[in-house]
Structure formats: structure tokens, C-alpha cells
Scaffold this motif. Sequence first.
Motif, mmCIF file in Angstrom:
data_model
loop_
_atom_site.group_PDB
_atom_site.id
_atom_site.type_symbol
_atom_site.label_atom_id
_atom_site.label_comp_id
_atom_site.label_asym_id
_atom_site.label_seq_id
_atom_site.Cartn_x
_atom_site.Cartn_y
_atom_site.Cartn_z
ATOM 1 N N UNK A 294 0.717 -0.761 -0.020
ATOM 2 C CA UNK A 294 0.559 0.252 -0.181
ATOM 3 C C UNK A 294 1.032 1.248 -0.212
ATOM 4 N N UNK A 295 2.137 1.511 0.801
ATOM 5 C CA UNK A 295 2.927 2.015 0.282
ATOM 6 C C UNK A 295 3.823 2.585 -0.650
ATOM 7 N N UNK A 296 4.021 1.378 -1.694
ATOM 8 C CA UNK A 296 4.823 0.990 -2.593
ATOM 9 C C UNK A 296 6.008 1.251 -2.129
ATOM 10 N N UNK A 297 5.845 0.507 -1.085
ATOM 11 C CA UNK A 297 7.569 0.263 -1.046
ATOM 12 C C UNK A 297 8.457 -1.607 -1.096
ATOM 13 N N UNK A 298 9.039 -1.703 -1.962
ATOM 14 C CA UNK A 298 10.052 -2.898 -1.911
ATOM 15 C C UNK A 298 10.102 -3.211 -0.977
ATOM 16 N N UNK A 299 9.820 -4.404 -0.849
ATOM 17 C CA UNK A 299 10.243 -5.200 0.605
ATOM 18 C C UNK A 299 12.436 -5.050 0.541
ATOM 19 N N UNK A 300 12.012 -6.005 0.225
ATOM 20 C CA UNK A 300 13.901 -5.406 -0.159
ATOM 21 C C UNK A 300 14.630 -4.765 0.317
ATOM 22 N N UNK A 301 14.121 -3.678 -0.521
ATOM 23 C CA UNK A 301 14.751 -2.304 0.218
ATOM 24 C C UNK A 301 13.854 -1.879 1.018
ATOM 25 N N UNK A 302 12.857 -1.985 1.536
ATOM 26 C CA UNK A 302 12.629 -1.865 2.982
ATOM 27 C C UNK A 302 13.581 -2.679 4.282
ATOM 28 N N UNK A 303 13.611 -3.609 3.932
ATOM 29 C CA UNK A 303 14.813 -4.362 5.003
ATOM 30 C C UNK A 303 15.784 -3.526 5.169
ATOM 31 N N UNK A 304 16.594 -3.763 3.864
ATOM 32 C CA UNK A 304 17.795 -3.386 4.201
ATOM 33 C C UNK A 304 17.999 -1.493 3.865
ATOM 34 N N UNK A 305 17.077 -0.844 3.957
ATOM 35 C CA UNK A 305 17.217 0.649 4.815
ATOM 36 C C UNK A 305 16.517 0.592 6.559
ATOM 37 N N UNK A 306 16.192 -0.173 6.799
ATOM 38 C CA UNK A 306 15.533 -0.741 7.846
ATOM 39 C C UNK A 306 16.724 -1.233 9.017
ATOM 40 N N UNK A 307 17.832 -1.971 8.185
ATOM 41 C CA UNK A 307 18.804 -2.834 9.196
ATOM 42 C C UNK A 307 19.665 -1.138 9.154
ATOM 43 N N UNK A 308 19.799 -0.170 7.970
ATOM 44 C CA UNK A 308 20.909 -0.061 8.100
ATOM 45 C C UNK A 308 20.519 1.846 8.423
ATOM 46 N N UNK A 309 19.294 1.812 9.567
ATOM 47 C CA UNK A 309 18.931 3.259 9.865
ATOM 48 C C UNK A 309 19.802 3.957 11.036
ATOM 49 N N UNK A 310 20.190 2.675 11.634
ATOM 50 C CA UNK A 310 21.366 3.536 12.356
ATOM 51 C C UNK A 310 23.002 3.743 12.612
ATOM 52 N N UNK A 311 23.472 2.181 11.035
ATOM 53 C CA UNK A 311 24.769 2.117 10.856
ATOM 54 C C UNK A 311 24.639 3.328 10.075
ATOM 55 N N UNK A 312 23.908 3.946 9.244
ATOM 56 C CA UNK A 312 24.089 4.681 8.324
ATOM 57 C C UNK A 312 23.248 6.157 9.247
ATOM 58 N N UNK A 313 23.722 6.853 10.548
ATOM 59 C CA UNK A 313 22.662 7.306 10.758
ATOM 60 C C UNK A 313 22.497 9.134 10.500
ATOM 61 N N UNK A 314 21.482 9.560 10.416
ATOM 62 C CA UNK A 314 20.986 10.401 9.477
ATOM 63 C C UNK A 314 20.461 11.368 10.345
ATOM 64 N N UNK A 315 20.623 12.984 9.877
ATOM 65 C CA UNK A 315 19.544 13.909 10.620
ATOM 66 C C UNK A 315 18.115 13.415 10.170
ATOM 67 N N UNK A 316 18.074 12.654 9.147
ATOM 68 C CA UNK A 316 16.368 13.217 8.332
ATOM 69 C C UNK A 316 16.361 11.460 8.098
ATOM 70 N N UNK A 317 14.953 11.305 7.800
ATOM 71 C CA UNK A 317 15.257 10.078 7.155
ATOM 72 C C UNK A 317 13.817 10.278 5.687
#
Length: 347
Positions: A294-317
Amino acid sequence: MTYPRSTLISLESTPWYHCVCRCVRRAFLCGKDKQSSMDFDHRRGWIAERIMELSAIFSIDVAAYAVMSNHYHIVLRVDEDRALAWSDREVFTRWTQLFKGPDVVRRYLSETEDLSASDQLRLNELAGLYRNRLYDISWFMRMLNESIARKANQEEGISGRFWEGRFKSQALLDEKAILAAMAYVDLNPVRAGMAETPETSDFTSIKERLDALKAKDADTFSSQPSVTPPDASPDTQLEKPRASLAPFDDLTDMAFAIPFGFHEYAELVDWTGRQLKRKKRGSISRKVPPLLKRLGLDAAVFVSSMNTLLEQFGTAVGDPEVLRMHCKLRGLRCMRGAGSEVFFDAA
């Protein structure tokens, strides 16, 4: 590069934020230290309860939290409109749950004597000041960290720093970023090997929600779990406030709600948790939760992005367009993250 907090938290961009704070030297000051064999796991409960106590006082809702052995995560939503709608009396009542307050405030709340014109002027100034602080994430985090540090130092009979330093914060600019941050937070114990499943992840919001779900009949379950306030504190003999977690609302009828259905979110967390140990994207199950579609998110990209949420910590997502708008507004540089759907700006 370190940015001023004023550039990182802007309600003009978003009311949603992911915050992280670590213990000094990343020591196991909230869990069991294998080297010293000292166990401070009970402090995780302190942090979880204090988070919800403060949420009941501040105009800040808690969407997700996870308390680990040496750090904690929170996903927060600031409700400025709610704070601006409070009466001055409401503001002072809330503030005096945090501090004793000046004499003029105590006299105003007691209604035992008339107040002078200068008293009224001072009260107006204080009401504006306290109101702003009661929807300020920095003040929320300050009240959380200071109280836990004092309690821990008192327990050990020592003094000194308990927390590493300033908390980190990420602005969550769209629904995809909110979803990724919440799933990341709720799955932290599973990722760390502290729990096998979300429902066994102690001191997390997902476990609190699932426990509330199990305690109710499925047909009458409300998306906002009700929580019975804890027993009165022995030092104050007063019942402390205790907020409920932010509600889910997939119809988006409530501006302050999490913009998903809870059952959909729980299914997504369970599905995502099964992917964390798999390194290849091709191994991801084809049975993808409808929420991602429904949100138009590719499953593999979602998991990859979630896994790197802090490893590549930025000030905005957020998506490229909203992130560029946020960076331009706040004077920040932007860089692309690991996934094609989720971007991070340079921290």
C-alpha cells in the motif's frame, strides 16, 4: 559534523522523530555485564516506565520504544496544537509534576490568596515558557535522562555521568520513514539476540501492545491499549501519571495517530523479524505484508533500509523530495542512503 539541535528538530518539517541515547562508554549500565557479572537489568524497567510517565505530562506521544542493555530508542510524535490548547492552569499543573515551581505558581494553583498585577504578569510569562518546554523533545529527553541518571547513581552510591552525551535524533519525514523507524525500534532485541520473537522482547512497545491485545477479547480490542497506572511511589505517596502508547489509525481520522492499522503493523514486524538473519535479498518471502504494498515499498529495499537506519545514522529519513525540502529548510546537506526509497542526510 555536529548540527545544532534547532536545525535537527523542526516541527515545520515533521512532528515525528526517532531518538537514541547511549550509556557512557556504552557500558552495560542497564543490563548484565558479562565481564563484571553485575546485573542492572531492572533499570530497563525504570526507563520504560519513565518514558510513559513523561508522555502523560508532555504533549509528546510515544509510538515505539525499546530499552536495551546500554541504550534505548524512542519514536516520538510532538503535538504542538494540543499544548497550545491547554489553559495556563493545565500548563502549571503539568509543569509542577516535574518541578516544584516558583512561589507565584504554587500560590496560583492553591487559589488561597489574591494575586497582584505583577504576579499575573509573571504568571503569563511563565505559562508561555513552560508551555513551549512541554512540547520540546530536548526537554522531554532531559527529564528522562536526568531522572534515570540520578536514580542509578543513588543506587550505586556514586556520582558522575551515566549517559554518553547528547541524544541523537532523526526527523521522520513521511509514512515510510515512520514505519521503518518503528519496525527498527521494535525489533531491536530480536536483532541483538536478546529475544527470539517480538512478543518476548521485554521493555519494548511491541510487547506492551501485544500484551494488551492478549488481555482483551479480539472483537472489542481498541487500537490504543489502556494501561493501569502503577502503584503509588513510596517517596511521594502520589500516583504517577502513565500515558498509553500512541494509537494506530489506518483511516487517518486522528491527526495524532500512527497512520497504519495495528494488526497490519504487527504482521509486518513479525515478517520483518524473519528476514533479519538472511543476508541475501532473494531469500525474502514472497508473502509480503499488504502494508508495504500500500505504501509502494519494495520488500527487499524496506528490510535493507531498516537494517541501515542507525548504521548510516542521519538527521532525517524520507523520500528524496521531502528530504530535499527538509534539508533546504534547515540548511543541511543531503546524501543518498542504502535503499532507493529511503534517504538519509549527512550527520
